[in-house]
Scaffold this active site. Sequence first.
Site, PDB file in Angstrom:
ATOM      1  N   ASP A  67       0.866  -1.178   0.000  1.00  0.00           N
ATOM      2  CA  ASP A  67       0.000   0.000   0.000  1.00  0.00           C
ATOM      3  C   ASP A  67       0.906   1.233   0.000  1.00  0.00           C
ATOM      4  OD1 ASP A  67      -1.671   2.108   0.626  1.00  0.00           O
ATOM      5  OD2 ASP A  67      -2.872   0.953   2.067  1.00  0.00           O
ATOM      6  N   HIS A  68       0.940   1.914  -1.125  1.00  0.00           N
ATOM      7  CA  HIS A  68       1.895   3.011  -1.281  1.00  0.00           C
ATOM      8  C   HIS A  68       1.506   4.232  -0.451  1.00  0.00           C
ATOM      9  CE1 HIS A  68       5.333   4.828  -2.863  1.00  0.00           C
ATOM     10  NE2 HIS A  68       5.082   4.861  -4.150  1.00  0.00           N
ATOM     11  N   ARG A  69       0.303   4.205   0.142  1.00  0.00           N
ATOM     12  CA  ARG A  69      -0.078   5.334   1.006  1.00  0.00           C
ATOM     13  C   ARG A  69       0.756   5.336   2.280  1.00  0.00           C
ATOM     14  NH1 ARG A  69      -6.315   4.085   1.688  1.00  0.00           N
ATOM     15  NH2 ARG A  69      -5.326   2.079   2.030  1.00  0.00           N
TER      16      ARG A  69
END
Length: 457
Positions: A428-430
Site C-alpha cells: 500500500d503506497h499510502r
Amino acid sequence: MAEFKLPELGENITSGTVTKVLVKVGDKIEKEQPVVELETEKAVVEVPSDAAGTVQEIRVKEGDTVNVGQVILVLGEEAPENEPPKEKKAPPKPEKKEEPTPEKAPPEQAEEEAAPYAGEKAFEAGEKKKPAGPEAAPKPERAETGGKERRLMLAAPSVRRLAREMGVDLQQVKGSGPGGRISAADVKAQAGKKEEAKPAEKAPKELATEPGREKASPPLDSDKYGRFERQPMSGVRKSTMQHITTAWETIPHVTQTDWADVTELEKFRKTYGKRVEAAGAKLTVTVIVVKVVAEALKKFPRFNAFVDVENEEILLKHYVNIGVAVDTEHGLMVPVVHGADGKSLTELAVEVGRLAQRARERKIAIEDLQGGTFTVTNLGGIGGLWFSPIIREPEAAILGVSRAVMEPVWMDGEFKPRLMLPLSLSYDHRIIDGADAARFMRWLVEALEQPMRMALD
Ligand code: CAO
C-alpha cells in the site's frame, strides 16, 4: 423452549445461504453440534448450536438466505409429541391451490413444493428413514410435480448441486452407476444432449416449461455473435469480487519484484522435511516463506499494519497473523495462521496443512478466516514467474511466491545453476514508500538465502 439464532460470523458477514440442514426435527443435539452448513461471503461453514436439546422446529431450509440474529432452530427439552415430527408449521393453504396431503407427501416435502427444485427436499425426507451420511449414501429422490409422480432418483448432493447449476433435471438423466445412481459425468452428458437438441433462440422458453422446474437460470442465452451461458456466482465468488474491487479501488498498489536463491534452502527442505513428515505435515515452500515473513514483519512493522483513513492513523499490529491463499474448487480462500511469529517450522507446517485441508473440504471455521495482518500467496505449485497480487484490505501488503526455477547465476567468476524463487510484493503506497518496500524485500531474500540473517539484528 429456546430459539437458536444465527450468531455473529464476524468481519462484515451479515448473512449466508443454507447449503445443508444437518439435523432433523426430533434429533437430540449436543452443544457445539453443527446444525446447518452455511455458505457465507467468505466460506462454507458449519454453524454449531449454542445449546443442547431436542430439535422442535427448523425454521430454515436449503437455499434460504439467513441473516445474523435470525432464528434457525427451536430447541426444547423433550422430543415433540406425536411422531412423525414436522419440520415447520405449514402455512395456511390457499383455498384454490391443491397442496399435497400428508398421505401423498411428508410435511417437509410439501414445504419444498414451493421451492424451485422440488426434488431436493424429498431427498432429505428419504434421509430420515436411513440415517447414513448424505454424501456417502445417496438417497432416492421422489417428489410430485403438478400431480405427476416423479421417478426415484439416486444421486449424491454434490451431483444434485451440479445438476442445478447446469440446469439439468435429474428426472431426465439416465444413471450409469449401480442401481441407476447418477454421477456427475451423467449430468454433464445430459447437459450436452440438451444443448445439442435445442436451437439457441428457443432455449429460455423451453427451460421455463421443463417439467419439475418452476424457476431456472437458462443455461444458454444468445447474443448476435452466438450462444453464451449464464452462471450464478457462489457466495465465495461474490465475496472475492467485492473484496478485490474494494481493495483495487481504495489501495494504491505498487508491486516490487525480486528473486531469492533458494538452492541451499531446498537442500534443507529435503533433509528436514522427513522430520516434519513425522509430525504428519509437509515442509513446503509456503511454510518456509510464512516463517521468514513472520520474522520480517517484526522488523518492519509498517508491513504489519492497517490504515485508518478516517482518523489518519496507521495501526501497527503487535501480533502477526499470516493469511495463506488457498486455491479450492469453490474458489479462493484465505485461512489465517494466528501467532505465526511464535511458531516453529513444524508447527507452521501442521497449521498450514490443517487450514488448507479444512478450506478445501469446506469445513473451515469462521475464526480461521479472520484476523489476518499480512498475506502470502504461493502459485509455485502451478507455475509461472512474477505476478501482481492484490492486497487483502485492510492489510498493507501481500507477498506473491512463484515457481522456483533453475537459472544460470554469475557467481565467483562463472555461471552456476541455481534454484531461484521469484517473489512479488504488493504494498500500500499510502503508508509504505518504495525504498521501504525494497528494503523489506531484500531482507526477505537474504533471509531465504542465508537463514541466519534472521538472527543478525
Ligand atoms: N516453487 C517450486 N515448487 C513449488 C512451489 C514454488 N514456489 N510451491 C509449491 N511447489 C511444489 C511443491 O513442493 C509441491 O511439489 P511436490 O509435490 O513435489 O512436493 C507441488 O509444487 C505442489 O505444491 P502445493 O501447491 O501443495 O504447495 P504448498 O503446499 O507450498 O502450497 C497452498 C499450499 C495452499 C499455498 C497451495 O496449494 C495453493 O492453494 N496455492 C494457490 C494459492 C492461490 O490460489 N493464490 C492466488 C491468490 S490470488 O487469486
